[in-house]
Design a protein around this motif. Structure first.
Motif, PDB file in Angstrom:
ATOM      1  N   LYS A 181       0.814  -1.209   0.000  1.00 33.78           N
ATOM      2  CA  LYS A 181       0.000   0.000   0.000  1.00 33.78           C
ATOM      3  C   LYS A 181       0.852   1.265   0.000  1.00 33.78           C
ATOM      4  CE  LYS A 181      -3.898   0.082   2.270  1.00 33.78           C
ATOM      5  NZ  LYS A 181      -4.852   0.037   1.169  1.00 33.78           N
ATOM      6  N   SER A 182       2.045   1.197   0.595  1.00 30.60           N
ATOM      7  CA  SER A 182       2.946   2.346   0.564  1.00 30.60           C
ATOM      8  C   SER A 182       4.348   1.902   0.942  1.00 30.60           C
ATOM      9  CB  SER A 182       2.469   3.452   1.514  1.00 30.60           C
ATOM     10  OG  SER A 182       2.546   3.025   2.858  1.00 30.60           O
ATOM     11  N   LEU A 183       5.310   2.712   0.521  1.00 21.62           N
ATOM     12  CA  LEU A 183       6.704   2.508   0.895  1.00 21.62           C
ATOM     13  C   LEU A 183       7.342   3.892   0.957  1.00 21.62           C
ATOM     14  CD1 LEU A 183       9.135   0.653   1.465  1.00 21.62           C
ATOM     15  CD2 LEU A 183       9.543   0.591  -1.010  1.00 21.62           C
ATOM     16  N   ALA A 184       7.741   4.296   2.160  1.00 15.88           N
ATOM     17  CA  ALA A 184       8.248   5.656   2.372  1.00 15.88           C
ATOM     18  C   ALA A 184       9.659   5.614   2.939  1.00 15.88           C
ATOM     19  CB  ALA A 184       7.320   6.418   3.318  1.00 15.88           C
ATOM     20  N   PHE A 185      10.400   6.709   2.699  1.00 17.12           N
ATOM     21  CA  PHE A 185      11.773   6.827   3.176  1.00 17.12           C
ATOM     22  C   PHE A 185      11.985   8.204   3.800  1.00 17.12           C
ATOM     23  CE2 PHE A 185      11.881   3.847  -0.348  1.00 17.12           C
ATOM     24  CZ  PHE A 185      12.602   2.783   0.174  1.00 17.12           C
ATOM     25  N   ALA A 186      12.882   8.269   4.761  1.00 13.32           N
ATOM     26  CA  ALA A 186      13.313   9.540   5.345  1.00 13.32           C
ATOM     27  C   ALA A 186      14.810   9.452   5.585  1.00 13.32           C
ATOM     28  CB  ALA A 186      12.586   9.822   6.656  1.00 13.32           C
ATOM     29  N   THR A 187      15.531  10.507   5.217  1.00 17.24           N
ATOM     30  CA  THR A 187      16.992  10.503   5.295  1.00 17.24           C
ATOM     31  C   THR A 187      17.492  11.719   6.061  1.00 17.24           C
ATOM     32  OG1 THR A 187      17.295   9.293   3.223  1.00 17.24           O
ATOM     33  CG2 THR A 187      19.119  10.675   3.941  1.00 17.24           C
ATOM     34  N   ASP A 188      18.534  11.490   6.849  1.00 18.06           N
ATOM     35  CA  ASP A 188      19.326  12.581   7.419  1.00 18.06           C
ATOM     36  C   ASP A 188      20.787  12.218   7.210  1.00 18.06           C
ATOM     37  OD1 ASP A 188      20.671  14.505   8.850  1.00 18.06           O
ATOM     38  OD2 ASP A 188      19.179  14.592  10.460  1.00 18.06           O
ATOM     39  N   ALA A 189      21.362  12.703   6.097  1.00 19.34           N
ATOM     40  CA  ALA A 189      22.721  12.340   5.720  1.00 19.34           C
ATOM     41  C   ALA A 189      23.781  13.032   6.562  1.00 19.34           C
ATOM     42  CB  ALA A 189      22.951  12.655   4.234  1.00 19.34           C
ATOM     43  N   SER A 190      23.371  13.902   7.484  1.00 15.58           N
ATOM     44  CA  SER A 190      24.355  14.570   8.328  1.00 15.58           C
ATOM     45  C   SER A 190      25.034  13.604   9.289  1.00 15.58           C
ATOM     46  CB  SER A 190      23.698  15.716   9.108  1.00 15.58           C
ATOM     47  OG  SER A 190      22.777  15.225  10.062  1.00 15.58           O
ATOM     48  N   PHE A 191      24.519  12.387   9.382  1.00 17.08           N
ATOM     49  CA  PHE A 191      25.102  11.397  10.284  1.00 17.08           C
ATOM     50  C   PHE A 191      25.944  10.347   9.561  1.00 17.08           C
ATOM     51  CE2 PHE A 191      21.329  13.024  12.455  1.00 17.08           C
ATOM     52  CZ  PHE A 191      21.909  13.453  13.643  1.00 17.08           C
ATOM     53  N   GLU A 192      26.289  10.594   8.304  1.00  9.48           N
ATOM     54  CA  GLU A 192      27.083   9.603   7.569  1.00  9.48           C
ATOM     55  C   GLU A 192      28.439   9.364   8.238  1.00  9.48           C
ATOM     56  OE1 GLU A 192      30.033  10.128   5.854  1.00  9.48           O
ATOM     57  OE2 GLU A 192      30.141  12.289   6.164  1.00  9.48           O
ATOM     58  N   ASP A 193      28.961  10.361   8.990  1.00  6.57           N
ATOM     59  CA  ASP A 193      30.282  10.210   9.588  1.00  6.57           C
ATOM     60  C   ASP A 193      30.290   9.269  10.792  1.00  6.57           C
ATOM     61  OD1 ASP A 193      28.758  12.114  10.966  1.00  6.57           O
ATOM     62  OD2 ASP A 193      30.520  13.192  11.684  1.00  6.57           O
ATOM     63  N   MET A 194      29.134   8.790  11.218  1.00  6.30           N
ATOM     64  CA  MET A 194      29.120   7.830  12.316  1.00  6.30           C
ATOM     65  C   MET A 194      29.867   6.555  11.945  1.00  6.30           C
ATOM     66  SD  MET A 194      25.921   6.275  14.507  1.00  6.30           S
ATOM     67  CE  MET A 194      25.347   7.880  15.044  1.00  6.30           C
ATOM     68  N   TYR A 195      29.919   6.227  10.656  1.00  8.06           N
ATOM     69  CA  TYR A 195      30.606   5.026  10.210  1.00  8.06           C
ATOM     70  C   TYR A 195      32.008   5.329   9.674  1.00  8.06           C
ATOM     71  CZ  TYR A 195      26.456   2.237  10.931  1.00  8.06           C
ATOM     72  OH  TYR A 195      25.392   1.578  11.511  1.00  8.06           O
ATOM     73  N   ARG A 196      32.451   6.601   9.816  1.00  8.12           N
ATOM     74  CA  ARG A 196      33.815   6.982   9.456  1.00  8.12           C
ATOM     75  C   ARG A 196      34.632   7.368  10.674  1.00  8.12           C
ATOM     76  NH1 ARG A 196      34.718  11.483   7.176  1.00  8.12           N
ATOM     77  NH2 ARG A 196      32.627  12.417   7.316  1.00  8.12           N
ATOM     78  N   GLY A 197      34.011   8.095  11.606  1.00 11.15           N
ATOM     79  CA  GLY A 197      34.729   8.565  12.768  1.00 11.15           C
ATOM     80  C   GLY A 197      35.888   9.460  12.379  1.00 11.15           C
ATOM     81  N   ARG A 198      37.062   9.146  12.895  1.00  7.53           N
ATOM     82  CA  ARG A 198      38.276   9.892  12.567  1.00  7.53           C
ATOM     83  C   ARG A 198      39.110   9.201  11.495  1.00  7.53           C
ATOM     84  NH1 ARG A 198      38.174  10.153  18.335  1.00  7.53           N
ATOM     85  NH2 ARG A 198      37.770  12.280  19.113  1.00  7.53           N
ATOM     86  N   ASP A 199      38.628   8.073  10.982  1.00  5.74           N
ATOM     87  CA  ASP A 199      39.427   7.285  10.039  1.00  5.74           C
ATOM     88  C   ASP A 199      39.600   8.016   8.718  1.00  5.74           C
ATOM     89  OD1 ASP A 199      39.484   5.368  11.967  1.00  5.74           O
ATOM     90  OD2 ASP A 199      38.057   4.013  10.987  1.00  5.74           O
ATOM     91  N   ALA A 200      40.812   8.018   8.193  1.00  6.86           N
ATOM     92  CA  ALA A 200      41.069   8.555   6.861  1.00  6.86           C
ATOM     93  C   ALA A 200      40.575   7.573   5.805  1.00  6.86           C
ATOM     94  CB  ALA A 200      42.567   8.797   6.683  1.00  6.86           C
ATOM     95  N   PHE A 201      40.387   8.069   4.586  1.00  9.57           N
ATOM     96  CA  PHE A 201      40.014   7.190   3.484  1.00  9.57           C
ATOM     97  C   PHE A 201      41.180   6.250   3.173  1.00  9.57           C
ATOM     98  CE2 PHE A 201      37.070  10.721   2.933  1.00  9.57           C
ATOM     99  CZ  PHE A 201      35.890  10.049   2.641  1.00  9.57           C
ATOM    100  N   SER A 202      40.857   4.974   2.927  1.00  8.60           N
ATOM    101  CA  SER A 202      41.891   3.978   2.658  1.00  8.60           C
ATOM    102  C   SER A 202      41.949   3.665   1.168  1.00  8.60           C
ATOM    103  CB  SER A 202      41.603   2.698   3.446  1.00  8.60           C
ATOM    104  OG  SER A 202      40.368   2.131   3.034  1.00  8.60           O
ATOM    105  N   PRO A 203      43.079   3.133   0.682  1.00 12.23           N
ATOM    106  CA  PRO A 203      43.234   2.892  -0.746  1.00 12.23           C
ATOM    107  C   PRO A 203      42.667   1.572  -1.241  1.00 12.23           C
ATOM    108  CG  PRO A 203      45.275   2.405   0.374  1.00 12.23           C
ATOM    109  CD  PRO A 203      44.340   2.929   1.419  1.00 12.23           C
ATOM    110  N   ALA A 204      42.303   0.664  -0.317  1.00 11.68           N
ATOM    111  CA  ALA A 204      41.837  -0.661  -0.722  1.00 11.68           C
ATOM    112  C   ALA A 204      40.962  -1.242   0.372  1.00 11.68           C
ATOM    113  CB  ALA A 204      43.027  -1.587  -0.993  1.00 11.68           C
TER     114      ALA A 204
END
Length: 341
Positions: A181-204
């Protein structure tokens, strides 16, 4: 046009790891078990895409849809699919017999299955030549790359494949199917850094530690932002928003007596209490079904696995409605409202 979920299925491996075994082995402390609300999780000895294929075949057989008539295969996952540089969605399409379908991979962490479902819905609405779509998920959280018991806070990860077959016709109502009957989404992308923390981007992949450690970036996030309160407020706000929007789009009143079940992601009590239960408890009177005990969190597959449960005989009777909530890191939350046929 409201698509039908003609069928939904899971493929769950027979292997198991139990809480008691992990306590004896020293991989869990007694304090770690509080609020997990599970006794065991399924553990696979085969690659994740093969579990998606097995679930997909099961769903296609139950739906009666010829795989050759499937126009879209949307496959979602959260963790390694067996090869580093390839398309698991094409593998799934090939091995379920949907050779001419358009295969697409969907990565939105734990909300991936819901996102793939949304992609299938949009394809069916926008493309009149597409009659049917197959949505699959699969994850295998294999040691030592992923410690399913200790990689994350308050989450134990189980292995499984899930699948659903969607059809564009809503003028037929086969027994056992679900009307989406329905399928809805809600996003708050301001929290994407929760899965990065202080880690730098890695090459592999896995270049940093050789394994997945979700706790490290989450701990850093909490230190940087002074705790969880800001996220809690935003998360409950998004869950409230997505639930209300899904009910409105489905034309279902929260007090409707035909709304009989609510299904939540298969997460720990602490996580559910943080963002889902306060909203659900304030808005809905329906029974909350708890399906975590022998599955744990199925990565991208919780929402589809919960839909599969609703298609089981005697769970959702014709005319009854159910709400299925989901969410994933980044963050995006989802809500489906379905009706039994």
């Amino acid at each position: 046009m409201r698509p039908l979920v003609l069928s939904a299925a899971t493929w769950v491996p027979s292997g198991r790891e139990t809480v008691d075994e992990m306590l004896v082995a020293g991989r869990l402390a007694v304090d770690d078990t509080q609020g997990l609300a599970l006794t065991e999780v399924p553990v696979a000895d085969r690659a994740a895409p093969d579990m998606a294929v097995l679930a997909g075949r099961r769903a296609l057989e139950a739906s009666g849809v010829d795989p050759g008539r499937v126009g879209l295969v949307a496959h979602a996952w959260t963790y390694h699919q067996g090869h580093d540089f390839w398309s698991p969605a094409h593998y799934v399409a090939r091995h379920v017999g949907a050779h001419a379908a358009f295969p697409v991979g969907v990565q939105q962490l734990s909300n991936g299955g819901a996102a793939a479902l949304g992609m299938a819905v949009r394809q069916l609405i926008a493309s009149p030549e597409t009659d049917a779509a197959l949505v699959t998920t699969a994850d295998r959280f294999a040691w030592p790359g992923f410690d399913r018991w200790a990689a994350d806070y308050g989450v134990v990860y189980g292995d499984a494949g899930t699948a659903a077959v969607l059809h564009r016709r809503d003028d037929v109502r086969p027994s056992g199917a679900l009307l989406l009957k329905s399928l809805a989404f809600a996003t708050d992308a301001s929290f994407e850094d929760m899965y990065r923390g202080r880690d730098a981007f890695s090459p592999a992949p896995l270049a940093r530690d050789g394994g997945i450690d979700v706790r490290r970036p989450k701990k850093a996030y909490l230190e940087i932002h002074g705790g969880i309160e800001r996220f809690r407020k935003a998360a409950t706000g998004c869950v409230d928003e997505v639930l209300r929007r899904a009910l409105h789009e489905a034309d279902v009143d929260p007090a409707d007596p035909r709304l009989v079940h609510v299904l939540l992601p298969r997460l720990s009590d602490s996580t559910l209490d943080l963002m889902y239960r306060p909203v659900v408890g304030s808005l809905l009177k329906a029974d909350v079904l708890d399906l975590r005990e022998a599955s744990g969190h199925l990565g991208a597959g919780d929402l589809l696995a919960n839909l599969a449960h609703l298609t089981s005989p005697g769970v959702l009777h014709p005319g009854e409605r159910a709400v299925v909530l989901g969410g994933g890191g980044g963050f995006t939350w989802s809500c489906a409202v379905v009706e039994g046929l």
